[in-house]
Scaffold this active site. Structure first.
Site, PDB file in Angstrom:
ATOM      1  N   TYR A 190     -20.426  33.412 -24.406  1.00 23.92           N
ATOM      2  CA  TYR A 190     -20.312  33.144 -25.526  1.00 23.92           C
ATOM      3  C   TYR A 190     -20.147  34.313 -26.421  1.00 23.92           C
ATOM      4  O   TYR A 190     -19.195  34.531 -27.421  1.00 23.92           O
ATOM      5  CB  TYR A 190     -21.429  32.956 -25.820  1.00 23.92           C
ATOM      6  CG  TYR A 190     -21.969  31.032 -25.800  1.00 23.92           C
ATOM      7  CD1 TYR A 190     -23.545  30.884 -26.440  1.00 23.92           C
ATOM      8  CD2 TYR A 190     -20.969  30.489 -24.963  1.00 23.92           C
ATOM      9  CE1 TYR A 190     -24.358  29.919 -26.034  1.00 23.92           C
ATOM     10  CE2 TYR A 190     -21.957  28.933 -24.861  1.00 23.92           C
ATOM     11  CZ  TYR A 190     -23.269  29.075 -25.482  1.00 23.92           C
ATOM     12  OH  TYR A 190     -23.670  27.602 -24.731  1.00 23.92           O
ATOM     13  N   HIS A 215     -26.264  27.797 -16.409  1.00 29.50           N
ATOM     14  CA  HIS A 215     -25.847  27.074 -17.103  1.00 29.50           C
ATOM     15  C   HIS A 215     -25.455  26.032 -16.250  1.00 29.50           C
ATOM     16  O   HIS A 215     -25.108  25.131 -17.361  1.00 29.50           O
ATOM     17  CB  HIS A 215     -24.844  27.776 -17.583  1.00 29.50           C
ATOM     18  CG  HIS A 215     -23.575  27.874 -19.065  1.00 29.50           C
ATOM     19  ND1 HIS A 215     -23.187  28.831 -19.804  1.00 29.50           N
ATOM     20  CD2 HIS A 215     -23.625  26.471 -19.525  1.00 29.50           C
ATOM     21  CE1 HIS A 215     -22.752  28.385 -21.042  1.00 29.50           C
ATOM     22  NE2 HIS A 215     -23.533  26.510 -20.638  1.00 29.50           N
TER      23      HIS A 215
END
Lengths: 275, 181
Positions: free
Chosen positions: A41, A105
């Site tokens: 991110y 993730h």
């Protein structure tokens, strides 16, 4: 574990300090104490500085915050699942002594179990407090249990009315695994905005469609991870604890499911196992 | 380093490699640029005219390239199968007979592969070629842009059983078609 958030603010690609500072502060003022990031991110560092600033100003205490980070696929591959250095780097970048939650993730089969074992070690050392996995099915969770001996504390999946993940949500609720929903509003897909059901319920409850959906998550014991750069939207998204949905309305929203996902599992995890 | 990157980019643009690169890469649907999901059919492999393969009422995605090997098609399938309607989707792989056994990946395959796969199979050379495709493989580019799509193929048993297993484990109907030389 008594500081589990009821809602999270996501920070996907949010690298602007001033914007994030303002938004996080508004979030905190409106009951948000969960903040989610990930290496991909590009927001770990700036989120860390924002939180440090707010802690130093006395706006919030560290122990009242719940910070979740992730380990990305490239990290799992690069070091064959050994996560210690990456987590310590993240702590350093974010000016933290510990992370409340670290999630895997993507459940890459080749590295998943080694990664979780590594996170367990870090949990025993006190560097992380909870372990989670993103983008999972029941099969992944069962295999984690049989290969590693534990179930994760959290999962984070793409969940919204067009992809309700009913099976995994019910299973996790039975097993007391906390559930986080990313893209909880499916980026306000046209099908949601134009849904006659949601429009009708919006009038019934005098809430926006976004608020209805976020409340739907809470009714299913799912913690939405929303993202917004708009202060008014942050206030709106957090104004959902003053009403509840009728059971029948929850069922009607559940029935909107189309197995429509924005983020395709095989794209993030080649060879993704669906069973 | 930044200066070198800028000069390389300029070179790409001047020589036309940039626009060819874009043309190859845009065949890969983006998460936010392609809103459709749950396709009925995925066609992967050789440049092939699918009009007789897929009924009109079925939705499909096609990932094709000249001389794509069966091995490369499998790698692409591993990353793309979620575009299919789960439990109801079909994958068709089309391959030239002489590309069945080759374990090679070309620059055309790179946009469709996850970085994990690129790293695992050490595909840096192909990544570099993709930046200058016209320079590196002019004949293949001509086939890609101007070449005619094949129209005849035969259903055969796939010589890579791992593809059959892969599809079975993910409830994907699988069809393997060969273009005979």
């Amino acid at each position: 574990m008594n500081n589990i958030p009821w809602i999270f603010m996501g920070t996907f690609q949010n690298k602007d300090f001033d914007l994030l500072l303002n938004n996080v502060q508004i979030g905190i003022q409106n009951g948000v104490h969960g903040f989610d990031t990930a290496p991909s991110y590009k927001s770990e560092g700036v989120l860390g500085i924002v939180l440090k600033t707010l802690i130093e100003k006395g706006v919030v205490k560290r122990e009242d915050l719940f910070i979740s980070d992730k380990v990305d696929a490239w990290q799992m591959q690069e070091n064959n699942g050994e996560m210690s250095q990456y987590v310590q780097d993240a702590l350093h970048k974010m000016h933290l002594d510990y992370l409340d939650l670290v999630l895997v993730h993507w459940p890459l089969p080749e590295y998943l179990y080694a990664t979780i074992r590594s996170l367990i070690e870090l949990k025993e050392k006190g560097l992380i407090r909870n372990i989670g996995v993103c983008n999972v099915r029941i099969g992944h969770l069962k295999r984690i249990l049989s290969n590693v001996g534990i179930l994760p504390d959290f999962i984070q999946n793409e969940i919204h009315p067009l992809n309700n993940c009913d099976e995994v949500v019910n299973w996790c609720n039975e097993k007391n695994i906390k559930i986080m929903a990313y893209s909880p509003l499916c980026r306000m897909n046209k099908k949601l905005i134009e849904s006659p059901i949601l429009q009708e319920l919006s009038i019934k409850y005098n809430k926006s469609i976004g608020q209805l959906i976020l409340r739907w998550h809470l009714e299913r014991s799912v913690m939405p991870v929303f993202m917004s750069h708009n202060p008014k939207r942050i206030v709106e998204n957090t104004s959902i604890r003053d009403f509840s949905l009728d059971k029948n309305d929850i069922v009607r929203i559940n029935a909107m499911n189309e197995n429509y996902k924005i983020f395709l599992e095989s794209k993030g995890c080649p060879g993704y196992e669906i069973h | 380093m930044k200066y070198i990157k800028k000069m390389l980019h300029l070179l790409q643009v001047i020589t036309g490699n940039s626009s060819v690169n874009k043309r190859i890469c845009e065949k890969n649907p983006g998460t936010f640029t392609e809103n459709r999901r749950n396709f009925d059919v995925l066609v992967i492999g050789e440049m092939y005219d699918v009009k007789d393969l897929i009924p009109h009422n079925k939705t499909y995605l096609q990932f094709d390239a000249p001389d794509r090997t069966l091995f490369a098609s499998f790698l692409i399938l591993q990353g793309k199968f979620s575009w299919l309607n789960e439990g109801k989707g079909k994958c068709i792989i089309v391959c030239k007979k002489n590309n069945e056994k080759k374990k090679s990946v070309s620059m055309f395959d790179i946009p469709f592969l996850h970085t994990i796969i690129i790293h695992k199979y050490k595909l840096k050379k192909q990544q570099a070629e993709l930046k200058f495709p016209l320079l590196c493989h002019p004949l293949q580019i001509c086939k890609f842009i101007f070449g005619k799509k094949y129209e005849m193929s035969f259903v055969e048993k796939c010589p890579l059983p791992e593809i059959i297993d892969f599809c079975a484990q993910r409830d994907i109907e699988f069809e393997y078609r060969v273009i005979k030389n």
